[in-house]
Write a protein that holds these residues in place. Structure first.
Motif, mmCIF file in Angstrom:
data_model
loop_
_atom_site.group_PDB
_atom_site.id
_atom_site.type_symbol
_atom_site.label_atom_id
_atom_site.label_comp_id
_atom_site.label_asym_id
_atom_site.label_seq_id
_atom_site.Cartn_x
_atom_site.Cartn_y
_atom_site.Cartn_z
ATOM 1 N N ARG A 119 0.809 -1.213 0.000
ATOM 2 C CA ARG A 119 0.000 0.000 0.000
ATOM 3 C C ARG A 119 0.846 1.268 0.000
ATOM 4 O O ARG A 119 0.549 2.204 -0.753
ATOM 5 N N ARG A 146 2.155 1.690 -3.531
ATOM 6 C CA ARG A 146 1.100 2.126 -4.439
ATOM 7 C C ARG A 146 0.730 3.585 -4.181
ATOM 8 O O ARG A 146 0.480 4.346 -5.134
ATOM 9 N N SER A 152 1.018 6.606 -6.814
ATOM 10 C CA SER A 152 -0.083 7.520 -7.137
ATOM 11 C C SER A 152 0.353 8.971 -6.975
ATOM 12 O O SER A 152 -0.005 9.837 -7.784
#
Length: 664
Positions: A596, A599, A603
């Motif tokens: 996470r 990611r 982003s």
């Protein structure tokens, strides 16, 4: 032919077979199977000859410098001692059995040529690791195995499970390989060479200034490659690949490489008490945790995968108490019976014609349908549970025996804390191993699941291999513990009375309790409608399906998969079952800690690239475009306009000059 020449040919022949298989796979398909089997079989014959000539005596050393590299040269070196000679025989035996078995298992697979070539390349890479006397050359085989595992685990790339499993195996092992590579360079820098013999000489002379740091860096790579806590999570998911690949990875290649590497450089780890203690803790957590997880799995291949992780924990535990003889002894014994377990499981799956029968809760009436798998798997499970006189008993007791020697002060090569950790964890794991081995046998061959359609008798190439591997699973241990000390530093590998009684006793207790629990749950299940969702303790279909997903147990048919109510694992583990089935949620932890955040960072980078960088780039191009537009509009092509502009400019300059002069 000299021993050195024969040793060079051992990894070279499978490599040439892989190359020829890739080149001729489409143009001459009739040569694919001979090119898969014959080079590996020839390599087995040569490896056996090398082992016979080496005879457990003085190591065979040969080297030639590849290219001048400055202060730390890289050499194409061989170092074949008793460990290397016997490990190479194990690798080639298992690889040959897998190649022969695969000719039947994958006979209708259109990608068999590339599969067989990759198996040969995998075998060649592991043999390079085993025979190499230079760490950089060893690293080549180490990394080639990683890429081969990626392609082989993802063989059924049409399925999302296989794609995810191959990527996970590659990334997790690479995560460990980064510190491993740093450790190799640090070790070579301090020793002044990549040659294993020179490094060990530097360790003996106190030439390594930072043994703890280097050992811990190397342990990270070993944990990834040999699937030890905390980098073990890739191995159960790797079961998405073909079953023969699982046998090869678990029994003789890839995961065995890490154990073998520590055995090669054990004096380096012995130079650091902290590293030995860390190794012992890693082994203990791996052993006990994987055994609990195995007791909760429903997929037969995942049970065997967690079993492999635990047995590798025994090997690293033996290394943690400074006895590489016991570690490699268990490596050899485990290689035989674990290959047999996976290949027998493959026969069961192949008999059903679908991978769905890998779920033990759906198995039933298999004893008479696959008698070869039944009898040989029974032998392998008894070896796994370390029941005398099967091979696993002698090799596992060798591990527990050396741990006892450390505890009682008979050796000072390892800290006493490491001995206690390995001994206690080993006994607990022996209890759990017998429990999940008995559970597997009961559910697979005496279960009450739905009978799958009979797909006929299995090919001889598959069933014959099972009986070949059953021989060492039954008889290797009793012979080896007497013969191997001459090959393994002369250390005694005979079982000791205390650990033999304790180890066998707890194994029998684990098996008996599991059988009694199964009888109890079977009697209870007989009073409940078979297949009813109410059979699940919670009685909720949505909960059943959610638990199946969490534990990687598939859903079958049009209704949620309801676990077998006669499964003794649920009663034995109680509330721990849900967590053990999900691997104690380590994947979820890694997702929260690593996936996470990565990611989220990706982003953020994408947002900055789109909203900041691209805005700047667009803005940088806008001003020149506007200027170009203004200049373009000024170019009218009208001579009168140009003259008028020239006169106007002259007037402006004149006025400006007058104003300047007046001001002066």
């Amino acid at each position: 032919m000299t021993t050195t020449t024969l040793a060079v040919l051992v990894p070279l022949l499978p490599f040439l077979g892989a190359l020829a298989g890739l080149l001729l796979g489409r143009t001459a398909p009739g040569f694919v199977r001979p090119l898969a089997v014959l080079p590996t079989l020839a390599s087995l014959a040569l490896a056996a000859t090398v082992a016979w000539r080496q005879g457990g005596g003085r190591a065979v050393d040969a080297a030639t410098e590849l290219t001048p590299t400055g202060s730390v040269p890289i050499e194409l070196a061989l170092h074949i001692d008793g460990f290397a000679a016997l490990t190479a025989v194990l690798v080639t035996v298992v690889a040959t059995c897998v190649q022969i078995y695969s000719t039947g298992y994958l006979r209708d697979d259109p990608r068999y040529p590339s599969y067989a070539a990759l198996v040969s390349l995998f075998t060649s890479a592991m043999l390079l690791v085993v025979y190499s006397g230079d760490l950089m050359v060893l690293l080549v085989g180490w990394e080639v195995m990683g890429i081969c595992s990626y392609f082989l685990v993802g063989h059924y790339w049409e399925t999302p499970e296989a794609r995810a499993a191959s990527l996970k195996a590659f990334l997790v092992t690479k995560l460990g390989d980064v510190p491993f590579l740093i450790g190799l360079f640090a070790l070579a820098t301090e020793a002044g060479s990549f040659r294993i013999t020179r490094i060990l000489g530097a360790v003996a002379n106190g030439g390594i200034e930072h043994p703890t740091l280097i050992a811990l860096l190397l342990l990270a790579g070993v944990a990834g490659k040999s699937a030890q806590f905390p980098l073990h999570t890739w191995l159960p998911d790797a079961m998405a690949g073909p079953t023969p690949v699982s046998a090869l990875i678990h029994a003789a290649t890839m995961v065995a490489a890490g154990v073998y590497f520590i055995a090669r450089l054990l004096p380096l780890f012995e130079a650091s008490q902290a590293a030995m203690t860390v190794l012992a803790v890693m082994a203990a957590v791996t052993m006990a945790g994987s055994a609990l997880a195995a007791l909760a799995q429903d997929d037969i291949k995942r049970v065997l995968a967690y079993s492999t992780i635990g047995q590798l924990g025994y090997m690293t535990g033996a290394l943690a108490v400074a006895d590489r003889g016991a570690a490699v002894f268990h490596l050899l014994s485990h290689g035989a019976f674990k290959a047999l377990l996976f290949l027998a499981a493959g026969v069961i799956i192949h008999a059903a014609g679908t991978n769905s029968l890998a779920a033990m809760s759906r198995m039933g009436h298999l004893r008479d349908r696959v008698p070869d798998a039944y009898w040989t798997m029974t032998v392998a499970l008894l070896a796994l549970a370390a029941i005398p006189p099967f091979s696993g008993f002698f090799s596992k007791e060798a591990v527990l025996g050396v741990a006892e020697h450390v505890v009682t002060g008979h050796t000072e090569h390892a800290p006493a804390a490491a001995g206690w950790i390995v001994l206690l964890a080993g006994l607990v794991t022996a209890l759990l191993t017998a429990a999940y081995a008995m559970r597997l046998w009961l559910l697979a061959f005496r279960g009450h699941g739905t009978e799958a359609p009979d797909h006929g008798r299995q090919p001889l190439t598959m069933t014959a291999v099972l009986w070949v591997l059953a021989v060492p699973s039954l008889a290797l241990g009793g012979f080896a513990f007497r013969a191997l000390p001459d090959w393994f530093d002369g250390h005694d590998l005979a079982p000791t009375l205390t650990t033999s009684v304790l180890g066998t006793g707890v194994a029998l207790v684990g098996g008996i309790i599991t059988y009694a629990t199964w009888r109890h749950t079977t009697a209870h299940a007989a009073r409940v409608p078979l297949g009813a969702v109410a059979a699940h303790p919670e009685g909720d279909a949505g909960l059943v399906e959610a638990e199946a997903i969490a534990s990687h147990e598939p859903a079958y048919g049009d209704i949620a998969y309801a676990p077998d109510p006669s499964d003794p694992g649920r009663m034995l583990l109680g509330p721990l079952h849900r967590h053990a089935a999900a691997g104690f949620h380590l994947d979820a932890v890694y997702s929260a800690l690593f996936v996470r955040p990565v990611r989220a960072g990706a982003s953020l980078v994408r947002f900055l690239d789109r909203e900041v960088v691209e805005t700047y780039v667009r803005g940088a191009g806008t001003l020149p475009r506007w200027l170009g537009t203004a200049v373009r509009r000024a170019q009218t092509g009208n001579l009168q306009t140009y003259v008028s502009a020239l006169l106007a400019g002259t007037v402006v300059l004149a006025v400006a000059a007058v104003l300047v002069a007046t001001g002066a």
